[in-house]
Motif scaffolding. Structure first.
Motif, PDB file in Angstrom:
ATOM      1  N   ARG A  76     -19.178 -10.240  41.239  1.00 47.60           N
ATOM      2  CA  ARG A  76     -17.236 -10.475  40.640  1.00 47.60           C
ATOM      3  C   ARG A  76     -17.855 -11.903  40.639  1.00 47.60           C
ATOM      4  N   ARG A  77     -17.719 -12.567  39.380  1.00 41.89           N
ATOM      5  CA  ARG A  77     -17.428 -14.636  38.842  1.00 41.89           C
ATOM      6  C   ARG A  77     -16.086 -14.013  38.476  1.00 41.89           C
ATOM      7  N   LYS A  78     -15.476 -15.346  38.612  1.00 42.69           N
ATOM      8  CA  LYS A  78     -14.587 -16.216  38.081  1.00 42.69           C
ATOM      9  C   LYS A  78     -14.582 -17.434  37.462  1.00 42.69           C
ATOM     10  N   PHE A  79     -13.942 -16.958  36.311  1.00 41.01           N
ATOM     11  CA  PHE A  79     -14.535 -18.260  35.145  1.00 41.01           C
ATOM     12  C   PHE A  79     -12.837 -19.210  34.951  1.00 41.01           C
ATOM     13  N   GLN A  80     -12.646 -20.186  34.705  1.00 39.68           N
ATOM     14  CA  GLN A  80     -11.747 -20.990  34.497  1.00 39.68           C
ATOM     15  C   GLN A  80     -11.513 -20.938  33.091  1.00 39.68           C
ATOM     16  N   SER A  81      -9.973 -21.655  32.689  1.00 40.85           N
ATOM     17  CA  SER A  81      -9.866 -21.451  31.068  1.00 40.85           C
ATOM     18  C   SER A  81     -10.681 -22.482  30.121  1.00 40.85           C
ATOM     19  N   GLY A  82     -11.177 -22.122  29.211  1.00 33.15           N
ATOM     20  CA  GLY A  82     -12.140 -22.783  28.607  1.00 33.15           C
ATOM     21  C   GLY A  82     -13.317 -22.389  29.272  1.00 33.15           C
ATOM     22  N   MET A  83     -14.301 -22.592  30.177  1.00 27.31           N
ATOM     23  CA  MET A  83     -15.261 -22.249  30.427  1.00 27.31           C
ATOM     24  C   MET A  83     -16.388 -21.836  29.824  1.00 27.31           C
ATOM     25  N   GLU A  84     -16.928 -21.857  30.534  1.00 22.83           N
ATOM     26  CA  GLU A  84     -18.825 -20.690  28.684  1.00 22.83           C
ATOM     27  C   GLU A  84     -19.088 -19.860  29.831  1.00 22.83           C
ATOM     28  N   ILE A  85     -18.939 -18.742  29.541  1.00 17.33           N
ATOM     29  CA  ILE A  85     -19.443 -17.519  29.922  1.00 17.33           C
ATOM     30  C   ILE A  85     -20.848 -17.624  29.534  1.00 17.33           C
ATOM     31  N   ILE A  86     -20.819 -17.505  28.909  1.00 18.44           N
ATOM     32  CA  ILE A  86     -22.060 -16.686  27.505  1.00 18.44           C
ATOM     33  C   ILE A  86     -22.425 -18.425  26.699  1.00 18.44           C
ATOM     34  N   GLU A  87     -24.078 -19.186  27.143  1.00 14.48           N
ATOM     35  CA  GLU A  87     -24.185 -19.758  26.447  1.00 14.48           C
ATOM     36  C   GLU A  87     -25.086 -19.763  25.306  1.00 14.48           C
ATOM     37  N   PRO A  88     -24.919 -20.337  24.321  1.00 10.09           N
ATOM     38  CA  PRO A  88     -25.633 -19.791  23.003  1.00 10.09           C
ATOM     39  C   PRO A  88     -26.666 -20.220  22.632  1.00 10.09           C
ATOM     40  N   GLU A  89     -27.629 -18.763  22.389  1.00  8.22           N
ATOM     41  CA  GLU A  89     -28.971 -19.788  22.234  1.00  8.22           C
ATOM     42  C   GLU A  89     -30.330 -19.146  23.650  1.00  8.22           C
ATOM     43  N   SER A  90     -28.759 -19.184  24.466  1.00  2.00           N
ATOM     44  CA  SER A  90     -29.544 -18.530  25.824  1.00  2.00           C
ATOM     45  C   SER A  90     -30.428 -17.607  26.514  1.00  2.00           C
ATOM     46  N   ASP A  91     -31.336 -17.457  27.241  1.00  2.00           N
ATOM     47  CA  ASP A  91     -32.556 -16.439  27.734  1.00  2.00           C
ATOM     48  C   ASP A  91     -31.943 -15.306  28.629  1.00  2.00           C
ATOM     49  N   SER A  92     -30.147 -15.799  29.215  1.00  2.00           N
ATOM     50  CA  SER A  92     -30.007 -14.424  29.752  1.00  2.00           C
ATOM     51  C   SER A  92     -29.622 -13.744  29.434  1.00  2.00           C
ATOM     52  N   SER A  93     -29.562 -12.260  30.102  1.00  2.00           N
ATOM     53  CA  SER A  93     -29.467 -11.071  29.440  1.00  2.00           C
ATOM     54  C   SER A  93     -28.637 -10.341  30.369  1.00  2.00           C
ATOM     55  N   ASP A  94     -27.550 -10.755  31.348  1.00  2.44           N
ATOM     56  CA  ASP A  94     -26.844 -10.464  31.756  1.00  2.44           C
ATOM     57  C   ASP A  94     -25.423  -9.208  31.120  1.00  2.44           C
ATOM     58  N   VAL A  95     -24.839  -8.880  31.477  1.00  2.00           N
ATOM     59  CA  VAL A  95     -23.922  -7.984  30.629  1.00  2.00           C
ATOM     60  C   VAL A  95     -22.455  -8.458  31.340  1.00  2.00           C
ATOM     61  N   PHE A  96     -21.310  -8.516  31.004  1.00  2.00           N
ATOM     62  CA  PHE A  96     -20.010  -9.173  31.528  1.00  2.00           C
ATOM     63  C   PHE A  96     -19.344  -7.771  31.538  1.00  2.00           C
ATOM     64  N   LEU A  97     -19.088  -7.412  32.053  1.00  2.00           N
ATOM     65  CA  LEU A  97     -17.934  -6.491  32.365  1.00  2.00           C
ATOM     66  C   LEU A  97     -16.133  -7.339  32.502  1.00  2.00           C
ATOM     67  N   ILE A  98     -14.923  -7.847  31.442  1.00  2.00           N
ATOM     68  CA  ILE A  98     -14.293  -8.564  32.033  1.00  2.00           C
ATOM     69  C   ILE A  98     -13.434  -7.656  32.817  1.00  2.00           C
ATOM     70  N   LEU A  99     -13.167  -8.133  33.690  1.00  2.00           N
ATOM     71  CA  LEU A  99     -11.915  -7.220  34.849  1.00  2.00           C
ATOM     72  C   LEU A  99     -10.812  -7.158  34.990  1.00  2.00           C
ATOM     73  N   SER A 100     -10.235  -9.168  34.535  1.00  2.00           N
ATOM     74  CA  SER A 100      -9.125  -9.512  34.118  1.00  2.00           C
ATOM     75  C   SER A 100      -9.480 -10.727  33.603  1.00  2.00           C
ATOM     76  N   GLY A 101      -8.092 -10.287  32.663  1.00  2.00           N
ATOM     77  CA  GLY A 101      -8.052 -11.769  31.870  1.00  2.00           C
ATOM     78  C   GLY A 101      -8.652 -11.558  30.128  1.00  2.00           C
ATOM     79  N   LYS A 102      -9.307 -12.769  29.229  1.00  2.00           N
ATOM     80  CA  LYS A 102      -9.653 -12.841  28.405  1.00  2.00           C
ATOM     81  C   LYS A 102     -10.902 -12.891  27.847  1.00  2.00           C
TER      82      LYS A 102
END
Length: 221
Positions: free
Chosen positions: A22-48
């Motif tokens: 589990r991770r939390k992100f403040q409004s406007g924070m980047e969850i996924i960076e474009p063109e990055s090589d990361s491949s994690d899947v993010f399930l949205i538990l709360s928020g948008k």
């Protein structure tokens, strides 16, 4: 409940949960960076979250907004390619993170999750196709009207009216239909003068969806 996990029983959910961080992100924070090589899947538990991309000139284009229960990042987890878009938190957002290996394990051990992912991919294709057709065939003014109509159809009432709540932010609409905030303001002003949309304390009231659709069908200048 996250959509792709909605068919699982409590025991199966507990099994999936042991793979999730589990991770939390403040409004406007980047969850996924474009063109990055990361491949994690993010399930949205709360928020948008907001999925965006950028034109050559640097203009931000909103592809879609995904509410609690959705998921993002599964394309890269499936094909291993770099990220195709940027994902930003809208308000305080909590996500569950699945590594690519864990995502593959969950899919293989729970066929109903795999089927839900397939349905989600089909939705993405349909949505992308609609956007391509709109951009290819409609002018900027018409794209704004089409977006208002789409939002209204999602909130349609039995009497054929709709209440879009809260009132859409001009910059958000502009990002979704690849135009400027000034164009959105001008189109909404015209729709308001024609009583096709009415701004209220509760939201944007559309008295007659069929009338709005007819205006779009016959061309909007």
């Amino acid at each position: 409940m996250v959509g792709i996990l909605s068919d699982l029983n409590e025991c199966e959910l507990a099994d999936v949960n042991r793979h999730v961080r589990r991770r939390k992100f403040q409004s406007g924070m980047e969850i996924i960076e474009p063109e990055s090589d990361s491949s994690d899947v993010f399930l949205i538990l709360s928020g948008k979250v907001r999925v965006v991309n950028y034109s050559i000139s640097g203009r931000e284009v909103t592809l879609e907004e995904i509410d609690t229960g959705g998921c993002v990042g599964h394309l890269a987890a499936i094909d291993g390619q770099p990220r195709s878009a940027c994902v930003l938190a809208v308000g305080l957002t909590e996500v569950g993170v699945l590594s690519p290996a864990s995502f593959e394990t969950v899919i293989k051990e729970h066929p109903t999750v795999a089927w839900r992912v397939i349905q989600e991919l089909a939705r993405i294709v349909r949505s992308s196709t609609r956007r391509i057709v709109d951009v290819s065939t409609l002018g900027a003014n018409e794209r704004v009207v089409a977006e208002i109509l789409r939002c209204a159809q999602q909130a349609e009432r039995p009497d054929g009216s709709a209440m879009i709540s809260p009132v859409p932010v001009h910059s958000d609409i502009a990002g979704r239909v690849s135009t400027s905030r000034e164009t959105v303001a001008r189109v909404l002003g015209s729709l308001s003068r024609q009583k096709l949309v009415i701004k209220t304390e509760k939201g944007l009231h559309v008295p007659d969806l069929q009338r709005l659709e007819a205006i779009l069908s016959h061309g909007f200048d």
